[in-house]
Design an enzyme around this catalytic site. Structure first.
Site, PDB file in Angstrom:
ATOM      1  N   CYS A  38      56.595   5.677  37.531  1.00  0.00           N
ATOM      2  CA  CYS A  38      57.311   4.797  38.469  1.00  0.00           C
ATOM      3  C   CYS A  38      57.040   3.317  38.218  1.00  0.00           C
ATOM      4  O   CYS A  38      57.718   2.461  38.765  1.00  0.00           O
ATOM      5  CB  CYS A  38      56.960   5.151  39.914  1.00  0.00           C
ATOM      6  SG  CYS A  38      55.266   4.749  40.352  1.00  0.00           S
ATOM      7  N   CYS A 108      51.835   7.132  45.667  1.00  0.00           N
ATOM      8  CA  CYS A 108      51.279   5.815  46.014  1.00  0.00           C
ATOM      9  C   CYS A 108      49.903   5.970  46.667  1.00  0.00           C
ATOM     10  O   CYS A 108      48.994   5.180  46.405  1.00  0.00           O
ATOM     11  CB  CYS A 108      52.227   5.063  46.939  1.00  0.00           C
ATOM     12  SG  CYS A 108      53.798   4.644  46.157  1.00  0.00           S
TER      13      CYS A 108
END
Length: 152
Positions: A38, A108
Site C-alpha cells: 500500500c 495500518c
C-alpha cells in the site's frame, strides 16, 4: 468504482488532530517499517529514561488517514509505559483504542505495532540489552500480514 470506508470518530480525530507528530532528537530508539503493497511508511521515535520508561514517543508517517491515526494512537499508548509494557501494545490494542478499523485498514495497526517493536529493538541494540519477547523487526509488514490473517 471506489470503496467507501467507515471510520470511527476516534480514528477521524487522530487523523485530523494527530498527537505526537515529529522527531525526537537523539532518540533512545527509532524504528521504521512499511508496507510495500500500500506504500505506507511509519517511523516511530522513543525517548526512554534510565528506568526503562517511555518518556516521549513521536512519529512520522507517510500514508493514508488510518496509518496516521494508528501512529498517533500508538504513541499515546506507549507514553509512560515501561519498555516491557510498550512491547505488549498490540495492533489489537491500537484498534480497540480507536474504536475499530475497517478490515481493509487492519494493516495500518500492524504497522503501528511493528514500528513500536522496531524502535524498541533499536533501543535494545544501542544499549546492549535483551528485552524478553522482542524479536528482530520486520521491514515490510506485508511479510507478516498472511500470518496475522491466519491467526484471526
Amino acid at each position: 468504482m471506489s470503496q467507501v470506508t467507515e471510520y470511527s470518530d476516534k480514528v477521524m480525530d487522530h487523523f485530523m488532530n494527530p498527537r505526537n507528530v515529529g522527531e525526537i532528537e537523539n532518540a533512545s530508539g527509532v524504528g521504521t517499517v512499511g508496507n510495500a503493497k500500500c506504500g505506507d511508511i511509519m517511523r516511530m521515535y522513543l525517548d526512554i529514561d534510565e528506568n526503562g520508561v517511555v518518556r516521549e514517543a513521536k512519529f512520522k508517517t507517510f500514508g493514508c488517514g488510518a496509518a496516521v491515526a494508528t501512529s498517533s494512537m500508538a504513541t499515546e499508548l506507549v507514553r509512560g509505559k515501561t519498555v516491557q509494557e510498550a512491547l505488549s501494545v498490540t495492533n489489537q490494542a491500537v484498534m480497540e483504542a480507536l474504536d475499530g478499523l475497517p478490515k481493509v485498514k487492519i494493516h495500518c495497526s500492524l504497522l503501528a505495532e511493528e514500528a513500536i517493536h522496531a524502535a524498541l529493538w533499536d533501543y535494545a541494540e544501542k544499549n546492549h540489552l535483551t528485552i524478553d519477547g522482542l524479536k528482530p523487526p520486520v521491514n515490510d509488514i506485508d511479510e507478516t500480514e498472511a500470518f496475522y490473517e491466519m491467526e484471526r
